[in-house]
Write an enzyme that holds these catalytic residues in place. Structure first.
Site, mmCIF file in Angstrom:
data_model
loop_
_atom_site.group_PDB
_atom_site.id
_atom_site.type_symbol
_atom_site.label_atom_id
_atom_site.label_comp_id
_atom_site.label_asym_id
_atom_site.label_seq_id
_atom_site.Cartn_x
_atom_site.Cartn_y
_atom_site.Cartn_z
ATOM 1 C CB SER A 13 3.338 7.417 41.204
ATOM 2 O OG SER A 13 3.379 8.745 41.640
ATOM 3 N NE ARG A 65 -9.916 25.224 28.408
ATOM 4 C CZ ARG A 65 -9.024 24.424 28.975
ATOM 5 N NH1 ARG A 65 -7.942 24.073 28.332
ATOM 6 N NH2 ARG A 65 -9.207 23.974 30.191
ATOM 7 C CG MET A 90 -0.252 16.982 34.062
ATOM 8 S SD MET A 90 0.064 17.474 35.785
ATOM 9 C CE MET A 90 1.322 18.704 35.531
ATOM 10 N NE ARG A 91 -5.256 18.599 28.222
ATOM 11 C CZ ARG A 91 -4.469 19.257 27.386
ATOM 12 N NH1 ARG A 91 -4.506 20.583 27.325
ATOM 13 N NH2 ARG A 91 -3.648 18.609 26.604
ATOM 14 C CG LEU A 93 -10.709 19.976 35.586
ATOM 15 C CD1 LEU A 93 -11.420 19.282 36.749
ATOM 16 C CD2 LEU A 93 -10.843 19.156 34.323
ATOM 17 C CG ASN A 107 -5.464 18.881 42.385
ATOM 18 O OD1 ASN A 107 -5.061 18.007 41.600
ATOM 19 N ND2 ASN A 107 -4.797 20.008 42.564
ATOM 20 C CG HIS A 109 -0.465 21.961 44.416
ATOM 21 N ND1 HIS A 109 -0.366 22.172 43.050
ATOM 22 C CD2 HIS A 109 0.379 22.844 44.997
ATOM 23 C CE1 HIS A 109 0.499 23.148 42.836
ATOM 24 N NE2 HIS A 109 0.978 23.568 43.993
ATOM 25 C CD GLU A 174 2.685 14.453 45.389
ATOM 26 O OE1 GLU A 174 1.873 14.044 44.542
ATOM 27 O OE2 GLU A 174 3.668 15.152 45.073
HETATM 28 C C1 GRF Z 1 2.208 14.833 41.525
HETATM 29 O O1 GRF Z 1 3.369 15.477 41.995
HETATM 30 C C2 GRF Z 1 0.980 15.595 41.942
HETATM 31 O O2 GRF Z 1 1.107 16.250 43.168
HETATM 32 C C3 GRF Z 1 0.837 16.602 40.835
HETATM 33 O O3 GRF Z 1 1.223 15.926 39.666
HETATM 34 C C4 GRF Z 1 2.118 14.855 40.007
HETATM 35 C C5 GRF Z 1 1.539 13.609 39.446
HETATM 36 O O4 GRF Z 1 2.383 12.487 39.640
HETATM 37 N N1 GRF Z 1 -0.509 17.129 40.796
HETATM 38 P P1 GRF Z 1 1.814 11.034 39.357
HETATM 39 O O5 GRF Z 1 1.294 11.038 37.921
HETATM 40 O O6 GRF Z 1 0.705 10.762 40.337
HETATM 41 O O7 GRF Z 1 2.966 10.107 39.520
#
Ligand code: GRF
Length: 201
Positions: A13, A65, A90-91, A93, A107, A109, A174
């Site tokens: 998103s 890895r 989600m990894r 780096l 990034n 967060h 976000e």
């Molecule tokens: C978000 O909450 C972002 O802050 C975190 O991972 C989530 C990703 O959501 N790093 P999306 O895939 O952008 O919907």
């Protein structure tokens, strides 16, 4: 016009918010590639609809890895991007990848850093009982969620909030914060000075 490469692992998103901001002219950039470690990521469909090429570096298909990191590094170098955007990647780096693009990777967060680093930041916030939460856009360096902060947005935490309630409220912010920070970068308005990021007028 800047070249942006997006890395995303899931629903994307935030990636969509960046796509939309580029399409409406708010971000002066072109998104040249989506790189994902997850062949099932919904972000791939979003890229398809927007005509953005996709590079899948499937973590599970590499023996080690290190081999995965080398393939990722090669894909990122191939993109020749001015900015690498981690949009729900989600990894963690590896440091070789991070060091290859100093000051060129951001990034988002879902917490007001330096509180609640790592996974499940919204759950950590609810369990801790904070009254204000939010999101942070920051440059990526070797530390976990610790690089220089570009901007933050805050939201209230309500007494009855569960993790999902708070996550939804933060996610709205976000989608505002990330395009805004990327726009500032693309307008050459960000300067890293030690731990701080100065935003030029
Ligand atoms: C978000 O909450 C972002 O802050 C975190 O991972 C989530 C990703 O959501 N790093 P999306 O895939 O952008 O919907």
């Amino acid at each position: 016009m800047k070249r942006i490469a997006v890395l995303a692992s899931g629903r994307g998103s935030n990636f969509q918010a960046v796509i939309d901001a580029i399409a409406s002219g708010k971000i002066p950039a072109a998104c040249v590639v989506l790189i994902t470690d997850n062949p099932g990521a919904y972000a791939i469909e979003r890229a398809g609809k927007a005509g953005i090429p996709v590079k899948i570096i499937d973590f599970a298909s590499f023996p080690t890895r290190e081999a995965y990191e080398q393939a990722l590094l090669a894909a990122m170098e191939e993109a020749r991007a001015d900015l690498y955007v981690l949009a729900g990647y989600m990894r963690i780096l590896g440091s070789e990848v991070v060091r290859a693009f100093p000051g060129k990777m951001v990034n988002i967060h879902p917490a007001l850093l330096p509180s609640f680093t790592g996974l499940h930041a919204q759950r950590q916030a609810v369990l801790h009982g904070v009254k204000v939460a939010g999101c942070t856009v920051h440059f990526v360096d070797d530390s976990l969620d610790g690089g220089p902060i570009i901007l933050q947005k805050c939201v209230p935490v309500m007494d009855d909030d569960g993790e999902d309630d708070l996550a939804d409220r933060i996610l709205e912010q976000e989608h505002i914060a990330f395009p805004e920070a990327i726009r500032l970068f693309c307008e050459n308005r960000l300067e890293i000075v030690g731990r701080k990021v100065r935003v030029r007028k």
